[in-house]
Design a protein around this motif. Structure first.
Motif, PDB file in Angstrom:
ATOM      1  N   VAL A   1      25.505  22.343 -17.621  1.00 34.71           N
ATOM      2  CA  VAL A   1      26.914  22.708 -17.727  1.00 34.71           C
ATOM      3  C   VAL A   1      27.010  23.864 -18.711  1.00 34.71           C
ATOM      4  CG1 VAL A   1      29.208  21.902 -18.359  1.00 34.71           C
ATOM      5  CG2 VAL A   1      27.601  20.331 -17.287  1.00 34.71           C
ATOM      6  N   SER A   2      27.706  24.945 -18.315  1.00 33.79           N
ATOM      7  CA  SER A   2      27.838  26.091 -19.206  1.00 33.79           C
ATOM      8  C   SER A   2      29.212  26.729 -19.048  1.00 33.79           C
ATOM      9  CB  SER A   2      26.735  27.108 -18.935  1.00 33.79           C
ATOM     10  OG  SER A   2      26.808  27.559 -17.609  1.00 33.79           O
ATOM     11  N   GLN A   3      29.567  27.547 -20.029  1.00 36.53           N
ATOM     12  CA  GLN A   3      30.837  28.262 -19.981  1.00 36.53           C
ATOM     13  C   GLN A   3      30.838  29.232 -18.808  1.00 36.53           C
ATOM     14  OE1 GLN A   3      31.209  30.335 -23.674  1.00 36.53           O
ATOM     15  NE2 GLN A   3      31.873  28.537 -24.808  1.00 36.53           N
ATOM     16  N   LEU A   4      32.025  29.527 -18.323  1.00 36.72           N
ATOM     17  CA  LEU A   4      32.157  30.557 -17.300  1.00 36.72           C
ATOM     18  C   LEU A   4      31.818  31.910 -17.923  1.00 36.72           C
ATOM     19  CD1 LEU A   4      35.454  29.467 -15.524  1.00 36.72           C
ATOM     20  CD2 LEU A   4      33.102  28.962 -14.868  1.00 36.72           C
ATOM     21  N   GLY A   5      31.322  32.807 -17.137  1.00 36.50           N
ATOM     22  CA  GLY A   5      30.908  34.114 -17.641  1.00 36.50           C
ATOM     23  C   GLY A   5      32.033  34.916 -18.265  1.00 36.50           C
ATOM     24  N   ASN A   6      33.284  34.682 -17.854  1.00 37.38           N
ATOM     25  CA  ASN A   6      34.401  35.456 -18.380  1.00 37.38           C
ATOM     26  C   ASN A   6      35.197  34.696 -19.443  1.00 37.38           C
ATOM     27  OD1 ASN A   6      35.589  33.542 -16.790  1.00 37.38           O
ATOM     28  ND2 ASN A   6      36.860  34.958 -15.609  1.00 37.38           N
ATOM     29  N   ALA A   7      34.615  33.663 -20.034  1.00 36.56           N
ATOM     30  CA  ALA A   7      35.342  32.827 -21.007  1.00 36.56           C
ATOM     31  C   ALA A   7      35.790  33.629 -22.219  1.00 36.56           C
ATOM     32  CB  ALA A   7      34.482  31.651 -21.450  1.00 36.56           C
ATOM     33  N   THR A   8      35.018  34.592 -22.657  1.00 37.30           N
ATOM     34  CA  THR A   8      35.392  35.381 -23.828  1.00 37.30           C
ATOM     35  C   THR A   8      36.648  36.198 -23.566  1.00 37.30           C
ATOM     36  OG1 THR A   8      33.069  35.509 -24.466  1.00 37.30           O
ATOM     37  CG2 THR A   8      34.547  37.069 -25.502  1.00 37.30           C
ATOM     38  N   SER A   9      36.732  36.778 -22.378  1.00 40.92           N
ATOM     39  CA  SER A   9      37.902  37.619 -22.081  1.00 40.92           C
ATOM     40  C   SER A   9      39.130  36.796 -21.683  1.00 40.92           C
ATOM     41  CB  SER A   9      37.566  38.633 -20.989  1.00 40.92           C
ATOM     42  OG  SER A   9      37.213  37.960 -19.795  1.00 40.92           O
ATOM     43  N   THR A  10      38.959  35.638 -21.064  1.00 43.30           N
ATOM     44  CA  THR A  10      40.098  34.829 -20.617  1.00 43.30           C
ATOM     45  C   THR A  10      40.521  33.788 -21.643  1.00 43.30           C
ATOM     46  OG1 THR A  10      38.708  33.176 -19.550  1.00 43.30           O
ATOM     47  CG2 THR A  10      39.401  35.077 -18.193  1.00 43.30           C
ATOM     48  N   GLY A  11      39.615  33.417 -22.548  1.00 45.57           N
ATOM     49  CA  GLY A  11      39.910  32.370 -23.520  1.00 45.57           C
ATOM     50  C   GLY A  11      39.806  30.970 -22.942  1.00 45.57           C
ATOM     51  N   ASP A  12      39.353  30.838 -21.711  1.00 49.53           N
ATOM     52  CA  ASP A  12      39.216  29.525 -21.061  1.00 49.53           C
ATOM     53  C   ASP A  12      37.862  28.900 -21.400  1.00 49.53           C
ATOM     54  OD1 ASP A  12      41.712  29.574 -19.800  1.00 49.53           O
ATOM     55  OD2 ASP A  12      40.915  30.711 -18.095  1.00 49.53           O
ATOM     56  N   TYR A  13      37.683  28.514 -22.649  1.00 46.40           N
ATOM     57  CA  TYR A  13      36.410  27.946 -23.089  1.00 46.40           C
ATOM     58  C   TYR A  13      36.209  26.526 -22.591  1.00 46.40           C
ATOM     59  CZ  TYR A  13      36.079  31.984 -26.126  1.00 46.40           C
ATOM     60  OH  TYR A  13      35.987  33.258 -26.594  1.00 46.40           O
ATOM     61  N   ASN A  14      37.289  25.860 -22.170  1.00 48.42           N
ATOM     62  CA  ASN A  14      37.142  24.489 -21.701  1.00 48.42           C
ATOM     63  C   ASN A  14      36.748  24.420 -20.230  1.00 48.42           C
ATOM     64  OD1 ASN A  14      39.674  25.456 -20.935  1.00 48.42           O
ATOM     65  ND2 ASN A  14      40.514  23.393 -20.744  1.00 48.42           N
TER      66      ASN A  14
END
Length: 154
Positions: A80-93
């Motif tokens: 399980v890993s963060q989505l690749g765009n989590a930094t730009s979208t803020g969707d870390y969950n």
């Protein structure tokens, strides 16, 4: 001879629900698991050795030794890993899952043959000698596979 059989559930690690600079570790309930019920790593290891020494008389002998080992590992697990765009979208969950497997087969062997002489008299010289032959072989095979499933998971 030694034999080991080990079967275990792989540790999937922890999940941080924020940026890497923020400690927001998901508190996993004790009765939950990040992977799938099929996640498993199975290891089988076998090692063995045998040797025979034959006395030929008059200080001469022959020794034959064989040692071998085998290791077989099969692993199937979810990641399980963060989505690749989590930094730009803020969707870390949100998470993506990757399901992977691997197999390894490792077989090794050594054959040793020795002709030995102890306290052999050649003219006025008394000596000991060892003449031998060693043969080593190995066979290693690995297989890896990955299956990706993208999307957000809370």
């Amino acid at each position: 001879m030694d034999y080991l059989h080990d079967s275990r559930t792989p540790d999937q690690g922890t999940v941080n629900l924020s940026a890497d600079s923020v400690n927001n570790i998901y508190e996993m309930p004790h009765d939950k698991f990040l992977g799938f019920s099929t996640d498993r790593q199975i290891s089988n290891a076998l090692s063995y050795m045998a040797h025979v020494t034959r006395d030929l008389g008059d200080g001469y002998s022959v020794r034959v030794a064989y040692a071998g080992s085998g290791l077989d590992i099969k692993s199937v697990r979810a990641h399980v890993s963060q989505l690749g765009n989590a930094t730009s979208t803020g969707d870390y969950n949100l998470r993506s899952r990757r399901y992977s497997g691997s197999q390894r087969s490792d077989k090794n062997g050594v054959l040793q043959i020795d002709f030995m002489g102890k306290d052999i008299q050649t003219g006025s010289i008394r000596h000991t000698f060892n003449v031998g032959f060693d043969y080593r072989w190995f066979d290693v095979e690995t297989i890896d596979w990955y299956q990706f499933r993208s999307g957000g998971y809370n």
